[in-house]
Scaffold this active site. Structure first.
Site, PDB file in Angstrom:
ATOM      1  N   GLN A 232       0.781  -1.087  -0.001  1.00 16.15           N
ATOM      2  CA  GLN A 232      -0.048  -0.010  -0.118  1.00 16.15           C
ATOM      3  C   GLN A 232       0.838   1.280   0.021  1.00 16.15           C
ATOM      4  OE1 GLN A 232      -3.403   0.509  -0.282  1.00 16.15           O
ATOM      5  NE2 GLN A 232      -3.788  -1.773  -0.188  1.00 16.15           N
ATOM      6  N   TYR A 264      -5.839 -13.394  -2.858  1.00 16.35           N
ATOM      7  CA  TYR A 264      -5.304 -12.528  -3.445  1.00 16.35           C
ATOM      8  C   TYR A 264      -4.375 -11.705  -2.125  1.00 16.35           C
ATOM      9  CZ  TYR A 264      -8.977 -12.542  -6.624  1.00 16.35           C
ATOM     10  OH  TYR A 264     -10.022 -13.004  -7.772  1.00 16.35           O
ATOM     11  N   GLU A 286      -1.977 -16.567  -3.188  1.00 16.36           N
ATOM     12  CA  GLU A 286      -1.467 -15.421  -4.007  1.00 16.36           C
ATOM     13  C   GLU A 286      -0.882 -16.211  -5.058  1.00 16.36           C
ATOM     14  OE1 GLU A 286       0.039 -12.401  -5.822  1.00 16.36           O
ATOM     15  OE2 GLU A 286      -1.156 -11.981  -4.129  1.00 16.36           O
ATOM     16  N   ASP A 331      -8.894  -9.438  -1.503  1.00 15.76           N
ATOM     17  CA  ASP A 331      -8.550  -8.210  -1.801  1.00 15.76           C
ATOM     18  C   ASP A 331      -8.166  -8.182  -3.096  1.00 15.76           C
ATOM     19  OD1 ASP A 331      -7.862  -5.481  -1.847  1.00 15.76           O
ATOM     20  OD2 ASP A 331      -5.830  -6.074  -0.442  1.00 15.76           O
ATOM     21  N   CYS A 358     -10.412  -1.569  -3.991  1.00 17.66           N
ATOM     22  CA  CYS A 358      -9.836  -0.180  -4.431  1.00 17.66           C
ATOM     23  C   CYS A 358     -10.609   0.421  -5.593  1.00 17.66           C
ATOM     24  CB  CYS A 358      -8.431  -0.242  -4.667  1.00 17.66           C
ATOM     25  SG  CYS A 358      -7.857  -1.578  -5.946  1.00 17.66           S
TER      26      CYS A 358
END
Length: 402
Positions: A232, A264, A286, A331, A358
């Site tokens: 981030q 994710y 992931e 995510d 996002c």
């Protein structure tokens, strides 16, 4: 008429905000998306795209009647007194007072939930989503620890101009933290340059530069990741999202012994939030092998956490997961999880789903798929983790319909 429109300058009354950092006006019954403006203004705008029958695009070139929420742009390189072709991209809300930025983002989020997600006005009102400020400067500068710049053919460095691949050379980066801005060179080689201020120190690197992993710290926990791996960008974001995920998870629905999932998962930031003190079983998934390897190391002290390197869609079809009773955290990238992944999760009937997003439109689209399979959002928080841009971050908890 359309052939003659591009390049023409017209006066427009700006009506409302749209997703993507542009506002909406109308001209002769046609929608015009106007950059570098905000609702309530009258602007002189230059038509830049007239290819579509239903809408055109334009850039504001002069403000005739400003909104009271217009402020001097936080970045001179992106200000309206520059020709649009030479305005730095990446700070499209920098001319708007911070509180109004957040209200506009809230409008976009609420509109997406209804228009794309299919939620009723009553459901949106019950969720009461509002984009909240996060720790940091009120004006939103010094809010990026990672900045990707581009290099033109002569070696000059800067961002692209908005909606283009044209490099705008700059000599300052006010949205970057100072440690990253100090690394800004006049010239560079290659095509891209990342400026990174990490917990291990600040550095500039191109995509092919060999550099060892860095370490970031969130609370009492350290996370190791590739130097140019995903993390981030806002200094407060990891802690803000960790807290939001913990609030979103309903402890009454969290079974520590279930096959709980973090999809994710990156290098394990949110899996650690779900795992708590280590008493919760969680698998983080992931697709990027190096990130997954870091996740395994970052979570090694949590005896009930494991990391799997796999594409999420392949993982969900390759194992009988998620199982009923599980808590599923996801995510996904900006494009969202997509219908197939959402359907696989929803149809497995876990106890609850926590979705970190996002992009409000991608979130709303995926919530619509959840709704079609009998799920509804129970809570939703949103955060201004990308000040001076149109981006936001949201955390929603979904539960099966009663």
């Amino acid at each position: 008429m359309a052939d003659e429109a591009r390049g023409r300058e017209v006066e427009l009354d700006v009506l409302r905000i749209a997703h993507g950092g542009v506002a909406v006006a109308e001209l002769d019954g046609r929608v015009v998306f106007v950059a570098d403006s905000l609702p309530g203004e009258r602007v002189l705008a230059r038509i830049t795209d007239d290819r579509h029958d239903r809408f055109w695009r334009a850039d504001a070139v002069r403000v005739l009647e400003p909104s009271p929420d217009r402020v001097p742009h936080v970045w001179a390189a992106a200000a309206i007194d520059r020709d649009p072709a030479q305005r730095a991209g990446g700070a499209e809300f920098g001319h708007i007072a911070p509180a109004r930025q957040r209200r506009l983002k809230t409008e976009v989020l609420r509109d997406a939930l209804q228009r794309i997600g299919g939620l009723t006005a009553e459901q949106v009102a019950a969720l009461d989503p509002a984009v909240a400020a996060v720790p940091g400067r009120e004006d939103g500068i010094r809010s990026r620890t990672r900045v990707r710049l581009h290099v033109d053919r002569s070696g000059r460095v800067g961002p692209f101009a908005a909606r283009s691949k044209r490099v705008v050379p700059v000599d300052d980066l006010p949205l970057a933290v100072e440690a990253a801005e100090r690394l800004l060179p006049r010239r560079a080689r290659g095509r891209e340059l990342d400026l990174v201020a990490s917990g291990s120190g600040a550095f500039a690197a191109g995509p092919r530069d060999a550099r060892g992993p860095v370490v970031e710290r969130v609370g009492e926990r350290e996370f190791r990741l590739e130097a140019l791996g995903f993390w981030q960008v806002h200094p407060a974001a990891p802690a803000v999202l960790t807290g939001a995920v913990r609030r979103a998870v309903d402890p009454a629905l969290l079974d520590p012994d279930a096959d709980n999932l973090d999809l994710y998962g990156g290098v394990g930031l949110l899996a650690a939030a779900l795992a708590g003190d280590g008493d919760v079983r969680v698998t983080t998934v992931e697709s990027e092998p190096r990130a997954s390897a870091h996740a395994a190391a970052n979570l090694a002290d949590l005896p009930r956490a494991r990391a799997v390197a796999a594409r999420v869609d392949a993982f969900l079809t390759g194992e009988p997961v998620p199982r009923p009773g599980a808590t599923v955290l996801l995510d996904p990238p900006r494009s969202g999880a997509g219908a197939d992944v959402v359907a696989a999760i929803a149809d497995a009937r876990p106890a609850q789903v926590v979705y970190v997003a996002c992009d409000p439109v991608a979130l709303a689209r995926d919530l619509g798929v959840f709704a079609s399979r009998g799920w509804r959002p129970a809570t939703l928080e949103a955060f201004d983790l990308f000040p001076n841009t149109h981006h936001l971050e949201a955390v929603a908890r979904l539960v099966p319909d009663a």
